[in-house]
Design a protein around this motif. Structure first.
Motif, PDB file in Angstrom:
ATOM      1  N   PHE A 136      38.642  20.679  38.528  1.00  0.00           N
ATOM      2  CA  PHE A 136      38.151  21.342  37.310  1.00  0.00           C
ATOM      3  C   PHE A 136      39.277  21.704  36.336  1.00  0.00           C
ATOM      4  N   VAL A 180      39.737  26.921  30.558  1.00  0.00           N
ATOM      5  CA  VAL A 180      38.708  26.718  29.541  1.00  0.00           C
ATOM      6  C   VAL A 180      38.890  27.792  28.481  1.00  0.00           C
ATOM      7  N   ARG A 219      30.972  22.723  30.208  1.00  0.00           N
ATOM      8  CA  ARG A 219      31.411  22.683  31.605  1.00  0.00           C
ATOM      9  C   ARG A 219      30.695  23.689  32.499  1.00  0.00           C
ATOM     10  N   VAL A 220      30.222  24.798  31.908  1.00  0.00           N
ATOM     11  CA  VAL A 220      29.635  25.844  32.750  1.00  0.00           C
ATOM     12  C   VAL A 220      28.214  26.217  32.333  1.00  0.00           C
ATOM     13  N   ALA A 240      36.077  29.656  35.067  1.00  0.00           N
ATOM     14  CA  ALA A 240      36.451  28.587  34.143  1.00  0.00           C
ATOM     15  C   ALA A 240      37.599  29.040  33.236  1.00  0.00           C
ATOM     16  N   PRO A 256      25.377  23.235  32.436  1.00  0.00           N
ATOM     17  CA  PRO A 256      25.051  22.871  33.832  1.00  0.00           C
ATOM     18  C   PRO A 256      24.364  24.010  34.583  1.00  0.00           C
ATOM     19  N   GLU A 264      40.488  20.217  32.489  1.00  0.00           N
ATOM     20  CA  GLU A 264      40.674  21.050  31.293  1.00  0.00           C
ATOM     21  C   GLU A 264      42.083  20.922  30.721  1.00  0.00           C
ATOM     22  N   ARG A 321      33.940  23.915  25.280  1.00  0.00           N
ATOM     23  CA  ARG A 321      34.215  23.523  26.666  1.00  0.00           C
ATOM     24  C   ARG A 321      33.414  24.376  27.648  1.00  0.00           C
ATOM     25  N   PHE A 367      31.665  26.045  41.558  1.00  0.00           N
ATOM     26  CA  PHE A 367      30.633  25.514  40.669  1.00  0.00           C
ATOM     27  C   PHE A 367      29.651  24.715  41.527  1.00  0.00           C
ATOM     28  N   TRP A 418      27.186  22.825  40.999  1.00  0.00           N
ATOM     29  CA  TRP A 418      26.746  21.490  40.579  1.00  0.00           C
ATOM     30  C   TRP A 418      27.870  20.457  40.677  1.00  0.00           C
TER      31      TRP A 418
END
Lengths: 274, 254
Positions: free
Chosen positions: B104, A183, A192-193, A178, A196, B108, A188, B93, B95
């Motif tokens: 992604f 990120v 975002r990570v 990320a 989840p 951002e 964030r 990721f 999910w």
């Protein structure tokens, strides 16, 4: 954990011929279904015979209980008392799960928050929720708010524990990915990570809370809050044991129903899991 | 080196030490290299020679103990999307769907929805995974996962592409196919690539230049140019000789 209520999940271990049939969107193994029915019939038979030997205030027979259950259903009393229970169960669980989730994520994520709150949490967490009943009574009285408070404490610590573990174990590797994708703030990264990634464990906390909190509800009601638990104890005080058992079965039913609902929700939210 | 002034990546006298219970370990010692814009450079070395550390330093995931790293004229201070990174273990990721994984970085960056969708489908096209846009990573093979990883890194249009043994976890057939695809993508996007591997053949098939890193601590042992047109024939005599020569250079550590 999930398998005990789930006939389909165990079917692969079955040693018998796979006689399955599709019903209710699930494959049932007929042999195992018959065994279950036989076990239930046996239990009822033993109960019925035993109940016939003693006065009904010691052990009412299954048909007494069925009669009592029917009466509560047709008069609508059952729904009234279930509604009373839900009136403190639902807010207690919802607020407890949210607060526990926020606390767990906060402490799991921030070293500062963790350091500040850990001593307090270590001391408070082992206290059984029901021990708070004295404060529930003094602060809130033993109505809906007092019982909701007990439920809240239960859901809070269960969800806290799972959320904390989930965040602690969130993948460093994915956080690095990320970061390479832009990120650059904690907010964030959490959104975002981390959250989840922790969601499976958080939802385990929610499921455990939803189940365990029925126990808290009944316990709180045994102390006098209105609801299904209150009916269990007042019926028993009047020696109406069949009615007591009818309400005990009601608890069992709503427990199974709510657990099923949470499991479905969990499966839906986590359909990405391998 | 002829790239001074036009260098996209400059690694200047970089050393990296890790402090541990049993004293400090030196992973990299005084490593310097320059990579020109659009160049494909591979860092080749045995396991534990610090080549992954070097890549992590360029990506900004770690900071060097001494020395300086510059990418696209800017000193590296922490990770940033202008250095797209592709990892050996994919690190998708789980999910998010394939499409969401690729998008992604764009999310951002605050790229507007329409542009984001367009760019994402363009990237999925590039790696041949348009049909799998709505699949979750669990449904993909290793090769497909790495294509998603590549598309995800490329989606934000980075200055450089950093690849850490990206094809190390897939079978031989898939690896060769991914190598071909990577070369196609490289020539169509004209990205600067810093690629890390311990596979000599892979280095010779792909690279403009190969930087040979020696074992502990990692030092640059040699820099070898591969001045042959692509696609390269693995059975050609020059290829076999070059692989053998690099094998010798890697020395007794291997």
């Amino acid at each position: 954990m999930a398998t005990e209520f789930d006939p389909a999940a165990n079917s692969s271990q079955s040693r018998s011929e796979p006689t399955t049939t599709a019903a209710f969107g699930r494959r049932w193994n007929l042999t195992r279904l018959w065994r279950g029915l036989a076990g239930t019939a046996g239990f009822l038979a033993v109960w019925w015979v035993a109940g016939g030997q003693v006065p009904s205030y010691l052990l009412p027979t299954p048909d007494d209980v069925a009669g009592a259950l029917w009466t509560e259903l047709v008069t609508g009393q059952l729904f009234v008392h279930l509604g009373e229970s839900l009136l403190h169960y639902v807010p207690g669980v919802v607020v407890g799960v949210v607060a526990g989730g926020v606390l767990g994520v906060g402490m799991g994520w921030s070293q500062v928050v963790d350091d500040v709150l850990t001593p307090v949490v270590r001391v408070l967490r082992p206290i059984p929720p029901l021990a708070w009943i004295v404060f529930a009574i003094i602060w809130l009285g033993l109505g809906h708010s007092g019982a909701a408070f007990i439920v809240f404490i239960g859901a809070l610590w269960i969800t806290f524990y799972n959320a904390y573990e989930g965040v602690e174990n969130a993948s460093r590797d994915l956080m690095e990915v990320a970061a390479t994708l832009g990120v650059d703030s904690d907010r964030r990264l959490l959104w975002r990570v981390v959250i989840p990634d922790a969601l499976p464990e958080i939802l385990t906390g929610v499921r455990t809370s939803v189940g365990q909190c029925w126990m808290m509800v009944i316990a709180a009601e045994l102390f006098g809050a209105p609801g299904v638990g209150y009916e269990i104890i007042t019926s028993a005080n009047n020696l109406a044991m069949a009615r007591s058992i009818a309400y005990m079965l009601t608890i069992s039913a709503v427990f199974l129903l709510s657990d099923w609902a949470v499991r479905r929700l969990r499966a839906y939210l986590l359909d990405w899991q391998p | 080196m002829s790239y001074r002034g036009d260098a996209e990546i400059i690694v200047d006298g970089v050393s990296m030490q890790y402090g541990g219970e049993s004293g400090t370990t030196t992973a990299l010692q005084d490593v310097s290299l320059e990579i020109g814009s659009g160049e494909f450079v591979t860092v080749l070395g045995p396991s534990g020679c610090g080549k992954t550390t070097l890549l992590r330093l360029v990506s900004g995931l770690e900071s060097p103990s001494s020395g300086k790293i510059t990418v696209a004229g800017e000193p590296v201070r922490g990770p940033a999307p202008n250095r797209g990174t592709v990892f050996q273990a994919y690190h998708l990721f789980p999910w998010l769907t394939v499409e969401e994984n690729v998008a992604f970085g764009l999310v951002e960056q605050g790229v507007p929805d329409a542009t984001r969708r367009e760019r994402t489908s363009e990237m999925l096209d590039l790696v041949g995974l348009s049909e799998f846009a709505d699949a979750y990573p669990k449904e993909l093979s290793g090769g497909m996962k790495q294509r998603v990883g590549l598309a995800r890194a490329l989606a934000v249009d980075p200055d450089v592409l950093l690849m850490d043994e990206p094809f190390g976890s897939v079978d031989m057939q898939t690896r060769r196919r991914l190598q071909r695809e990577l070369l196609d993508i490289w020539s169509s996007t004209e990205k600067t690539v810093l690629f890390v591997t311990h596979d000599i053949e892979e280095a010779v098939v792909l690279s403009d230049r190969i930087v040979v890193l020696s074992g502990t601590p990692g030092r640059v042992r040699a820099t070898v140019a591969v001045e042959r047109s692509r696609p390269r024939d693995r059975s050609a005599q020059w290829f076999v000789d070059q692989v053998e020569g690099l094998f010798e250079r890697l020395g007794p550590n291997r």
